[in-house]
Scaffold this motif. Sequence first.
Motif, mmCIF file in Angstrom:
data_model
loop_
_atom_site.group_PDB
_atom_site.id
_atom_site.type_symbol
_atom_site.label_atom_id
_atom_site.label_comp_id
_atom_site.label_asym_id
_atom_site.label_seq_id
_atom_site.Cartn_x
_atom_site.Cartn_y
_atom_site.Cartn_z
ATOM 1 N N SER A 14 0.718 -1.266 0.100
ATOM 2 C CA SER A 14 0.060 -0.110 0.060
ATOM 3 C C SER A 14 0.769 1.156 -0.116
ATOM 4 O O SER A 14 0.325 2.326 -0.397
ATOM 5 N N SER A 15 2.175 1.126 0.545
ATOM 6 C CA SER A 15 3.230 2.431 0.609
ATOM 7 C C SER A 15 3.391 2.766 -0.842
ATOM 8 O O SER A 15 3.552 4.070 -1.198
ATOM 9 N N ILE A 16 3.626 1.838 -1.671
ATOM 10 C CA ILE A 16 3.779 2.071 -3.213
ATOM 11 C C ILE A 16 2.771 2.780 -3.680
ATOM 12 O O ILE A 16 2.912 3.988 -4.466
ATOM 13 N N CYS B 4 0.391 10.488 -2.620
ATOM 14 C CA CYS B 4 0.401 11.682 -1.754
ATOM 15 C C CYS B 4 1.920 11.352 -1.294
ATOM 16 O O CYS B 4 2.320 10.800 -0.134
ATOM 17 N N PRO B 5 2.807 12.133 -1.760
ATOM 18 C CA PRO B 5 4.193 12.348 -1.167
ATOM 19 C C PRO B 5 4.239 12.295 0.263
ATOM 20 O O PRO B 5 3.625 13.492 0.700
ATOM 21 N N GLN B 6 5.206 11.724 0.831
ATOM 22 C CA GLN B 6 5.480 11.995 2.345
ATOM 23 C C GLN B 6 7.005 12.478 2.584
ATOM 24 O O GLN B 6 7.791 11.846 1.911
ATOM 25 N N PHE C 149 -3.940 9.337 6.086
ATOM 26 C CA PHE C 149 -3.876 8.868 4.829
ATOM 27 C C PHE C 149 -3.314 7.442 4.500
ATOM 28 O O PHE C 149 -3.305 6.583 4.082
ATOM 29 N N PHE C 150 -1.754 7.903 4.841
ATOM 30 C CA PHE C 150 -0.546 6.823 4.796
ATOM 31 C C PHE C 150 -1.068 5.414 5.584
ATOM 32 O O PHE C 150 -1.104 4.408 4.787
ATOM 33 N N LEU D 168 -3.763 7.662 14.678
ATOM 34 C CA LEU D 168 -4.980 7.666 14.579
ATOM 35 C C LEU D 168 -5.739 6.675 13.390
ATOM 36 O O LEU D 168 -6.439 6.114 13.455
ATOM 37 N N GLY D 169 -4.782 6.899 12.512
ATOM 38 C CA GLY D 169 -5.190 6.093 11.115
ATOM 39 C C GLY D 169 -5.337 4.564 11.448
ATOM 40 O O GLY D 169 -5.892 3.782 11.062
#
Length: 156
Positions: free
Chosen positions: A38-40, A46-48, A79-80, A140-141
């Motif tokens: 999912s990180s990909i 959404c760049p972190q 979101f991440f 929280l996510g």
Amino acid sequence: MNQIPPSVNEKILTSVHTKLHPKVSYLLGKVFLAHILSSIITLSVCPQFGFKIFKLPINLMHTFMVFGLPVCNFLCGLFFTTTSMLIASIVLNRDEVRALRHKEVLAASVLILSSIGFFGIMNPNLFIEFSLLWLLGAVLGVILTVEISSRVLARA
């Protein structure tokens, strides 16, 4: 009444116990693999901390920045990890999600610390840019997604 032979009874109890209490390492391994996948996707949209995997026309960071940097940091962290936990909730079965609910702090720690470590390796200036609001959103996510998904799957 006929009694169940002790060996059969023990096999049944062991099988039920294994399903209801999966190994934590196995559970976190599945969550971590879901997080990597999912990180990909997440980092492409959404760049972190300035790290982006693929250049796509969609960029949530610009949308989040409309509300200001603090809100953007919070929403990016949210979101991440929410995306990771949603995918993990799809991959895991109902009993694993229920077990994860009791280990959500551990799951949050693994996801967030591994992510911060990765971002730190890829961007040495991370600690200058790092925001506690990103961390709050990330925590929280994880916690909210695990809670909601375990309740939804419990009713299914």
